[in-house]
Design an enzyme around this catalytic site. Structure first.
Site, mmCIF file in Angstrom:
data_model
loop_
_atom_site.group_PDB
_atom_site.id
_atom_site.type_symbol
_atom_site.label_atom_id
_atom_site.label_comp_id
_atom_site.label_asym_id
_atom_site.label_seq_id
_atom_site.Cartn_x
_atom_site.Cartn_y
_atom_site.Cartn_z
ATOM 1 N N GLY A 1 2.086 20.193 -42.627
ATOM 2 C CA GLY A 1 1.113 21.249 -42.367
ATOM 3 C C GLY A 1 1.133 22.380 -43.369
ATOM 4 O O GLY A 1 0.527 23.420 -43.149
ATOM 5 N N ALA A 2 1.824 22.200 -44.492
ATOM 6 C CA ALA A 2 1.899 23.273 -45.486
ATOM 7 C C ALA A 2 0.807 23.134 -46.543
ATOM 8 O O ALA A 2 0.701 23.946 -47.444
ATOM 9 C CB ALA A 2 3.269 23.288 -46.148
ATOM 10 N N ASP B 1 -13.178 17.835 -54.651
ATOM 11 C CA ASP B 1 -13.043 16.382 -54.889
ATOM 12 C C ASP B 1 -14.151 15.574 -54.223
ATOM 13 O O ASP B 1 -14.801 14.748 -54.860
ATOM 14 C CB ASP B 1 -11.635 15.859 -54.543
ATOM 15 C CG ASP B 1 -11.162 16.104 -53.126
ATOM 16 O OD1 ASP B 1 -11.878 16.775 -52.353
ATOM 17 O OD2 ASP B 1 -10.059 15.608 -52.781
ATOM 18 N N ASP C 1 -5.455 14.073 -53.175
ATOM 19 C CA ASP C 1 -4.053 14.043 -52.751
ATOM 20 C C ASP C 1 -3.397 12.711 -53.092
ATOM 21 O O ASP C 1 -2.283 12.659 -53.624
ATOM 22 C CB ASP C 1 -3.945 14.281 -51.236
ATOM 23 C CG ASP C 1 -4.600 15.580 -50.818
ATOM 24 O OD1 ASP C 1 -4.976 16.366 -51.701
ATOM 25 O OD2 ASP C 1 -4.742 15.799 -49.600
HETATM 26 C C1 GLA Z 1 -7.225 18.092 -48.416
HETATM 27 C C2 GLA Z 1 -7.912 16.764 -48.746
HETATM 28 C C3 GLA Z 1 -8.275 16.681 -50.231
HETATM 29 C C4 GLA Z 1 -9.008 17.924 -50.696
HETATM 30 C C5 GLA Z 1 -8.289 19.185 -50.230
HETATM 31 C C6 GLA Z 1 -9.061 20.427 -50.533
HETATM 32 O O1 GLA Z 1 -5.977 18.146 -49.022
HETATM 33 O O2 GLA Z 1 -7.110 15.676 -48.400
HETATM 34 O O3 GLA Z 1 -9.032 15.520 -50.475
HETATM 35 O O4 GLA Z 1 -10.342 17.923 -50.274
HETATM 36 O O5 GLA Z 1 -8.019 19.170 -48.841
HETATM 37 O O6 GLA Z 1 -9.166 20.620 -51.894
#
Ligand code: GLA
Length: 375
Positions: A118-119, A34, A168
């Protein structure tokens, strides 16, 4: 959870609260792409945060974190950052809404969640999206959905010290029941893909380990990618080819080279997976998932012993695809498993993992659900 939150709100602050919720997320493929302007392929899950909230007519926020049994009170100016680390998310969202012209006031709130911490399922994004959505709705700020996701991301950057990408928060806000969403993180174009793999199940195996690492290994990975992109004369690693990367190999560190290699390969895999899904070719989807796992482990170095163990175990059990999910350094694997292998795989994972690491992993069946909303 809804009743617990409402009851606690009534007990602490009285009647009249409105309830909001936002989910955590899974990501089928496209990890650490991302912030490189690449593609991701997440979906929202049926676990999230629920918040009860009601404006209180003052300029102060009074918040209660039900799962922690902790209270925090803070003002809305930049210098009012609260001490409690969980409250940084709420405070950050308030500040970022204000920076976008949202005329918000103080409010009372209680929240709780069932996204495992944390998962790698983005409990923090669920929290940010809940409040960004709620404040926008209650105060009629008129902020669009993309900007709500960006409010959560900016909260991470400016108030929590994580230079995360948009995946996310995007997944949490935009989630749709039964659909994965392919997002192009450069153009921000997205497409919903109905996801119903007949004969397969998607299951998370949570190692329940979270490795505390010195410094910020996440930000460190991002910095590597940005360095390589700069050497390539590009804004993002997105679109770079292995030939281009090989051509600058002498000018970058070996570590940066490996990290960039992972990202370039991962970007291709997302597109391969999307195509394969449309053909119902789950073998290809699964093969890509394993490739991602070992890329994240060997090249990107964000896996750990426990997660490598789980991915290997999955392969041994004949699971179609398995890989570490999310940012890394612990958390869970996401597994695409044939129905008929499911029971055997779960039993084996529980038993063998417990025998080796002293505790059983937690199992979560993935139910792809809706994004941020008022309840
Ligand atoms: C975390 C970050 C996301 C992404 C993921 C890895 O969840 O918040 O923005 O970079 O790691 O894909």
């Amino acid at each position: 959870m809804k009743e617990r939150v409402s009851r606690k709100f009534a007990e602490l602050f009285g009647e009249g609260a409105v309830l909001f919720t936002s989910p955590g997320r899974i990501n089928l493929i496209g990890e650490h792409t991302d912030y490189n302007g690449g593609f991701v392929f997440p979906g929202a899950v049926d676990k999230g945060i629920i918040a009860a909230i009601r404006p209180n007519g003052t300029d102060r926020v009074r918040a209660f974190a039900l799962d922690l049994g902790e209270r925090s009170e803070f003002g809305l100016r930049e210098e009012d950052k609260p001490a409690e680390s969980w409250a940084h998310y709420l405070f950050g969202v308030c500040r970022e809404v204000q920076k976008r012209g949202g005329a918000i006031g103080g409010f009372d709130t209680v929240f709780a969640g069932d996204v495992p911490l944390g998962a790698g399922m983005s409990s923090s994004a669920a929290l940010e999206s809940t409040y960004a959505f709620a404040l926008n709705d209650l105060y009629g700020c008129g902020i669009d959905k993309f900007e709500l996701a960006k409010i959560g991301q900016a909260t991470e950057h400016n108030y929590c010290g994580v230079n995360c990408g948009i995946m996310d928060q995007f997944a949490s806000v935009f989630g749709r029941k039964g659909c994965l969403i392919r997002l192009d993180c450069r153009s921000l174009e997205y497409e919903y893909f109905p996801f119903d793999p007949k004969g397969y199940r998607l299951v998370l195996v949570d190692s329940r380990v979270k490795h505390a690492l010195v410094g910020s290994p996440y930000n460190d990975r991002r910095a590597s990618c940005e360095r390589v992109a700069a050497v390539l004369g590009q804004e993002f690693l997105r679109g770079a080819t292995m030939e281009q990367l090989d051509a600058v190999r002498e000018r970058i560190s070996e570590e940066d080279y490996r990290r960039a290699r992972y990202v370039i390969c991962e970007e291709r895999r997302v597109l391969t997976v999307c195509d394969a899904l449309q053909r119902g070719d789950y073998e290809t989807v699964g093969r890509c998932m394993y490739e991602t796992h070992w890329g994240m482990s060997k090249d990107y170095e964000v896996s750990c012993e426990e997660l490598d163990f789980l991915a290997s175990l999955a392969e041994e059990c004949g699971v179609t695809g398995s890989r570490i999910m999310g940012g890394g350094f612990g958390g869970c694997t996401i597994n695409l498993v044939k129905e008929e292998l499911y029971d055997h795989f779960i039993a084996t994972a529980r038993e063998r993992f417990a025998a080796r690491y002293g505790h059983e992993p937690q199992i979560y069946d993935v139910v792809i659900s809706d994004g941020s909303r008022r309840l």
